[in-house]
Design a protein around this motif. Sequence first.
Motif, PDB file in Angstrom:
ATOM      1  N   ALA A   1     -62.458 -17.092 -11.382  1.00  0.00           N
ATOM      2  CA  ALA A   1     -61.519 -16.256 -12.142  1.00  0.00           C
ATOM      3  C   ALA A   1     -60.165 -16.243 -11.424  1.00  0.00           C
ATOM      4  N   PRO A   2     -59.113 -16.718 -12.060  1.00  0.00           N
ATOM      5  CA  PRO A   2     -57.811 -16.821 -11.395  1.00  0.00           C
ATOM      6  C   PRO A   2     -57.013 -15.524 -11.399  1.00  0.00           C
ATOM      7  N   GLU A   3     -57.643 -14.414 -11.145  1.00  0.00           N
ATOM      8  CA  GLU A   3     -56.941 -13.133 -11.135  1.00  0.00           C
ATOM      9  C   GLU A   3     -56.634 -12.696  -9.701  1.00  0.00           C
ATOM     10  N   GLY A   4     -55.435 -12.198  -9.483  1.00  0.00           N
ATOM     11  CA  GLY A   4     -55.047 -11.664  -8.187  1.00  0.00           C
ATOM     12  C   GLY A   4     -54.518 -12.693  -7.214  1.00  0.00           C
ATOM     13  N   TYR A   5     -54.372 -13.928  -7.644  1.00  0.00           N
ATOM     14  CA  TYR A   5     -53.837 -14.978  -6.780  1.00  0.00           C
ATOM     15  C   TYR A   5     -52.313 -14.940  -6.890  1.00  0.00           C
ATOM     16  N   THR A   6     -51.720 -14.035  -6.152  1.00  0.00           N
ATOM     17  CA  THR A   6     -50.295 -13.758  -6.279  1.00  0.00           C
ATOM     18  C   THR A   6     -49.440 -14.485  -5.251  1.00  0.00           C
ATOM     19  N   HIS A   7     -50.064 -15.204  -4.373  1.00  0.00           N
ATOM     20  CA  HIS A   7     -49.329 -15.894  -3.321  1.00  0.00           C
ATOM     21  C   HIS A   7     -49.778 -17.354  -3.310  1.00  0.00           C
ATOM     22  N   ALA A   8     -49.108 -18.180  -2.538  1.00  0.00           N
ATOM     23  CA  ALA A   8     -49.492 -19.585  -2.444  1.00  0.00           C
ATOM     24  C   ALA A   8     -49.009 -20.155  -1.115  1.00  0.00           C
ATOM     25  N   VAL A   9     -49.749 -21.122  -0.623  1.00  0.00           N
ATOM     26  CA  VAL A   9     -49.417 -21.799   0.629  1.00  0.00           C
ATOM     27  C   VAL A   9     -49.566 -23.302   0.428  1.00  0.00           C
ATOM     28  N   VAL A  10     -49.092 -24.045   1.405  1.00  0.00           N
ATOM     29  CA  VAL A  10     -49.216 -25.501   1.388  1.00  0.00           C
ATOM     30  C   VAL A  10     -49.948 -25.912   2.661  1.00  0.00           C
ATOM     31  N   TYR A  11     -50.965 -26.746   2.485  1.00  0.00           N
ATOM     32  CA  TYR A  11     -51.725 -27.280   3.617  1.00  0.00           C
ATOM     33  C   TYR A  11     -51.272 -28.717   3.829  1.00  0.00           C
ATOM     34  N   VAL A  12     -50.845 -29.035   5.060  1.00  0.00           N
ATOM     35  CA  VAL A  12     -50.297 -30.347   5.381  1.00  0.00           C
ATOM     36  C   VAL A  12     -51.199 -31.033   6.397  1.00  0.00           C
ATOM     37  N   ARG A  13     -51.521 -32.289   6.102  1.00  0.00           N
ATOM     38  CA  ARG A  13     -52.291 -33.114   7.037  1.00  0.00           C
ATOM     39  C   ARG A  13     -51.426 -34.307   7.426  1.00  0.00           C
ATOM     40  N   SER A  14     -51.316 -34.519   8.723  1.00  0.00           N
ATOM     41  CA  SER A  14     -50.555 -35.648   9.238  1.00  0.00           C
ATOM     42  C   SER A  14     -51.361 -36.250  10.382  1.00  0.00           C
ATOM     43  N   GLY A  15     -52.086 -37.309  10.081  1.00  0.00           N
ATOM     44  CA  GLY A  15     -52.969 -37.897  11.090  1.00  0.00           C
ATOM     45  C   GLY A  15     -54.084 -36.922  11.416  1.00  0.00           C
ATOM     46  N   ASP A  16     -54.248 -36.616  12.698  1.00  0.00           N
ATOM     47  CA  ASP A  16     -55.282 -35.657  13.100  1.00  0.00           C
ATOM     48  C   ASP A  16     -54.726 -34.243  13.247  1.00  0.00           C
ATOM     49  N   HIS A  17     -53.488 -34.051  12.848  1.00  0.00           N
ATOM     50  CA  HIS A  17     -52.809 -32.760  12.950  1.00  0.00           C
ATOM     51  C   HIS A  17     -52.727 -32.136  11.555  1.00  0.00           C
ATOM     52  N   SER A  18     -53.046 -30.849  11.440  1.00  0.00           N
ATOM     53  CA  SER A  18     -52.910 -30.151  10.158  1.00  0.00           C
ATOM     54  C   SER A  18     -52.366 -28.750  10.406  1.00  0.00           C
ATOM     55  N   PHE A  19     -51.668 -28.219   9.402  1.00  0.00           N
ATOM     56  CA  PHE A  19     -51.065 -26.892   9.534  1.00  0.00           C
ATOM     57  C   PHE A  19     -50.753 -26.342   8.156  1.00  0.00           C
ATOM     58  N   TRP A  20     -50.494 -25.035   8.117  1.00  0.00           N
ATOM     59  CA  TRP A  20     -50.173 -24.316   6.880  1.00  0.00           C
ATOM     60  C   TRP A  20     -48.685 -24.030   6.823  1.00  0.00           C
ATOM     61  N   LEU A  21     -48.141 -23.991   5.600  1.00  0.00           N
ATOM     62  CA  LEU A  21     -46.768 -23.575   5.362  1.00  0.00           C
ATOM     63  C   LEU A  21     -46.770 -22.494   4.290  1.00  0.00           C
ATOM     64  N   ASP A  22     -45.914 -21.505   4.471  1.00  0.00           N
ATOM     65  CA  ASP A  22     -45.804 -20.398   3.524  1.00  0.00           C
ATOM     66  C   ASP A  22     -44.351 -20.348   3.038  1.00  0.00           C
ATOM     67  N   PRO A  23     -44.022 -21.100   1.976  1.00  0.00           N
ATOM     68  CA  PRO A  23     -42.621 -21.212   1.576  1.00  0.00           C
ATOM     69  C   PRO A  23     -41.979 -19.918   1.097  1.00  0.00           C
ATOM     70  N   SER A  24     -42.742 -18.976   0.570  1.00  0.00           N
ATOM     71  CA  SER A  24     -42.130 -17.737   0.069  1.00  0.00           C
ATOM     72  C   SER A  24     -41.968 -16.684   1.159  1.00  0.00           C
ATOM     73  N   CYS A  25     -42.512 -16.917   2.345  1.00  0.00           N
ATOM     74  CA  CYS A  25     -42.304 -16.020   3.490  1.00  0.00           C
ATOM     75  C   CYS A  25     -41.034 -16.473   4.199  1.00  0.00           C
ATOM     76  N   ARG A  26     -39.979 -15.698   4.063  1.00  0.00           N
ATOM     77  CA  ARG A  26     -38.673 -16.088   4.595  1.00  0.00           C
ATOM     78  C   ARG A  26     -38.586 -16.021   6.121  1.00  0.00           C
ATOM     79  N   THR A  27     -39.536 -15.350   6.765  1.00  0.00           N
ATOM     80  CA  THR A  27     -39.506 -15.246   8.223  1.00  0.00           C
ATOM     81  C   THR A  27     -40.562 -16.108   8.895  1.00  0.00           C
ATOM     82  N   CYS A  28     -41.402 -16.779   8.109  1.00  0.00           N
ATOM     83  CA  CYS A  28     -42.471 -17.608   8.671  1.00  0.00           C
ATOM     84  C   CYS A  28     -41.945 -19.005   8.996  1.00  0.00           C
ATOM     85  N   ALA A  29     -42.211 -19.432  10.211  1.00  0.00           N
ATOM     86  CA  ALA A  29     -41.853 -20.787  10.616  1.00  0.00           C
ATOM     87  C   ALA A  29     -42.936 -21.750  10.130  1.00  0.00           C
TER      88      ALA A  29
END
Length: 155
Positions: A98-126
């Motif tokens: 059920a797609p209810e309450g999913y009010t935010h979104a993130v991006v998961y990035v994979r680069s080789g053996d390195h992976s990390f999350w990005l939060d584009p709508s968080c203006r203070t998140c690096a």
Amino acid sequence: AKLVSIPEPGLGLRFKGRQLDDALVRDILSLVREQVQNGSRAGAHPLKARALMDVRRSGWATPWEQALLLSRYLGQVKLEAEAFPVRPAASGTAVLGAPEGYTHAVVYVRSGDHSFWLDPSCRTCAAGEISPGLWGGQVFSTTRNRMPEGPQSRR
């Protein structure tokens, strides 16, 4: 929603030929934040995305649209990036599928053996940081269920 992003906006010539590194990811994240401000559409479902060309032209975007835009830009420089809708942990668990309450979104990035999350709508998140309310949140995806738990504080 991912199909709505086609045709996707171009990243621009200033990124052509750049080396794939942390600085490039930071610059692309900054570009998304420069192009669009946080916004929402009254009465519209948070996962109903507009065409990304319209999003960029309007100057505002929902968190989901920002994540879609960022993932498309990162793909243009050959980074494996996927946008995921997130239901904040404080909202509790949704009924599976059920797609209810999913009010935010993130991006998961994979680069080789390195992976990390990005939060584009968080203006203070690096790059590599997400809003604290999203740690442990539910992910609307067939490949993962939850966001990672928050980092433990140091004593």
